[in-house]
Design a protein around this motif. Structure first.
Motif, PDB file in Angstrom:
ATOM      1  N   LEU A 114      -0.789   1.973   6.432  1.00 25.67           N
ATOM      2  CA  LEU A 114       0.415   2.199   5.633  1.00 25.67           C
ATOM      3  C   LEU A 114       0.161   3.227   4.534  1.00 25.67           C
ATOM      4  CD1 LEU A 114       1.837  -1.422   5.315  1.00 25.67           C
ATOM      5  CD2 LEU A 114       2.681   0.436   6.745  1.00 25.67           C
ATOM      6  N   GLU A 115      -1.009   3.166   3.902  1.00 30.45           N
ATOM      7  CA  GLU A 115      -1.337   4.138   2.857  1.00 30.45           C
ATOM      8  C   GLU A 115      -1.453   5.550   3.432  1.00 30.45           C
ATOM      9  OE1 GLU A 115      -4.846   2.645   0.901  1.00 30.45           O
ATOM     10  OE2 GLU A 115      -3.702   1.118  -0.182  1.00 30.45           O
ATOM     11  N   GLU A 116      -2.029   5.673   4.641  1.00 35.97           N
ATOM     12  CA  GLU A 116      -2.140   6.987   5.272  1.00 35.97           C
ATOM     13  C   GLU A 116      -0.766   7.555   5.618  1.00 35.97           C
ATOM     14  OE1 GLU A 116      -4.807   6.692   8.604  1.00 35.97           O
ATOM     15  OE2 GLU A 116      -6.487   6.075   7.331  1.00 35.97           O
ATOM     16  N   VAL A 117       0.138   6.705   6.095  1.00 33.39           N
ATOM     17  CA  VAL A 117       1.508   7.152   6.389  1.00 33.39           C
ATOM     18  C   VAL A 117       2.194   7.583   5.106  1.00 33.39           C
ATOM     19  CG1 VAL A 117       3.780   6.373   7.182  1.00 33.39           C
ATOM     20  CG2 VAL A 117       1.744   5.774   8.490  1.00 33.39           C
ATOM     21  N   LEU A 118       2.065   6.807   4.055  1.00 32.27           N
ATOM     22  CA  LEU A 118       2.664   7.145   2.768  1.00 32.27           C
ATOM     23  C   LEU A 118       2.106   8.466   2.251  1.00 32.27           C
ATOM     24  CD1 LEU A 118       4.528   6.396   0.442  1.00 32.27           C
ATOM     25  CD2 LEU A 118       2.631   5.096  -0.546  1.00 32.27           C
ATOM     26  N   ASN A 119       0.796   8.633   2.305  1.00 29.29           N
ATOM     27  CA  ASN A 119       0.182   9.876   1.838  1.00 29.29           C
ATOM     28  C   ASN A 119       0.672  11.066   2.678  1.00 29.29           C
ATOM     29  OD1 ASN A 119      -1.229   8.506  -0.119  1.00 29.29           O
ATOM     30  ND2 ASN A 119      -3.071   8.278   1.137  1.00 29.29           N
ATOM     31  N   GLY A 120       0.806  10.884   3.985  1.00 29.77           N
ATOM     32  CA  GLY A 120       1.304  11.967   4.837  1.00 29.77           C
ATOM     33  C   GLY A 120       2.718  12.328   4.501  1.00 29.77           C
ATOM     34  N   LEU A 121       3.574  11.350   4.233  1.00 25.19           N
ATOM     35  CA  LEU A 121       4.970  11.616   3.864  1.00 25.19           C
ATOM     36  C   LEU A 121       5.056  12.326   2.518  1.00 25.19           C
ATOM     37  CD1 LEU A 121       6.677   8.298   5.013  1.00 25.19           C
ATOM     38  CD2 LEU A 121       6.972  10.562   6.021  1.00 25.19           C
ATOM     39  N   GLN A 122       4.215  11.892   1.568  1.00 22.16           N
ATOM     40  CA  GLN A 122       4.223  12.537   0.252  1.00 22.16           C
ATOM     41  C   GLN A 122       3.732  13.977   0.351  1.00 22.16           C
ATOM     42  OE1 GLN A 122       1.886   9.768  -2.063  1.00 22.16           O
ATOM     43  NE2 GLN A 122       3.711   8.645  -2.744  1.00 22.16           N
ATOM     44  N   ARG A 124       4.019  15.904   2.948  1.00 19.09           N
ATOM     45  CA  ARG A 124       5.012  16.694   3.689  1.00 19.09           C
ATOM     46  C   ARG A 124       6.280  16.963   2.870  1.00 19.09           C
ATOM     47  NH1 ARG A 124       6.084  18.946   8.987  1.00 19.09           N
ATOM     48  NH2 ARG A 124       8.326  18.958   9.111  1.00 19.09           N
ATOM     49  N   PHE A 125       6.763  15.908   2.204  1.00 20.20           N
ATOM     50  CA  PHE A 125       8.070  16.023   1.520  1.00 20.20           C
ATOM     51  C   PHE A 125       7.973  16.040   0.006  1.00 20.20           C
ATOM     52  CE2 PHE A 125       8.982  13.980   5.623  1.00 20.20           C
ATOM     53  CZ  PHE A 125       9.802  14.957   6.152  1.00 20.20           C
ATOM     54  N   GLY A 126       6.795  15.943  -0.498  1.00 19.21           N
ATOM     55  CA  GLY A 126       6.618  16.060  -1.945  1.00 19.21           C
ATOM     56  C   GLY A 126       6.699  14.812  -2.636  1.00 19.21           C
TER      57      GLY A 126
END
Length: 126
Positions: A114-122, A124-126
């Motif tokens: 979940l942390e990796e997904v969150l970091n990837g979204l941040q 990508r989208f800021g």
């Protein structure tokens, strides 16, 4: 001569006899058929059969809105859970109801994923 306790005894006897009459004195053969959270709904194409008992008709009407658990049905109809299980079993065998196992609870996801997904979204989208 009657006592003041007799009306209470008659009321208690009526409460004990009613489930026996509703189920025709039967008990579930296999108690594992339905759990309290088994889901029940009306079959899309119910068979045309002989007239049903009032309790079965009210159960069909209740389940026509979508899936309900056995516990919810018992609560709405104010019938004992054992009686509801017998009625659901009868109506399922006759083709009026469909039952399914409850949806299993979600497995716990690894926090790291979940942390990796969150970091990837941040990222990508800021």
């Amino acid at each position: 001569m009657t006592t003041s306790d007799e009306p209470d005894l008659e009321h208690e006897a009526a409460e004990l006899v009613r489930p026996y009459v509703i189920t025709n004195g039967r008990d579930l053969l296999d108690a594992s058929d339905f759990s309290l959270i088994s889901l029940v709904t009306v079959h899309e194409e119910p068979p045309r059969t002989k007239p049903l008992d009032p309790e079965k008709l009210s159960l069909l009407e209740l389940c026509s809105g979508g899936f309900l658990s056995v516990a919810e049905i018992a609560g709405h109809t104010r019938l004992p859970v054992g009686v509801v299980k017998i009625l659901v079993s009868d109506l399922t065998q006759e083709g009026h109801l469909r039952t399914r196992a409850p949806i299993p609870s979600a497995q716990l996801v690894d926090r790291q994923i979940l942390e990796e997904v969150l970091n990837g979204l941040q990222a990508r989208f800021g």
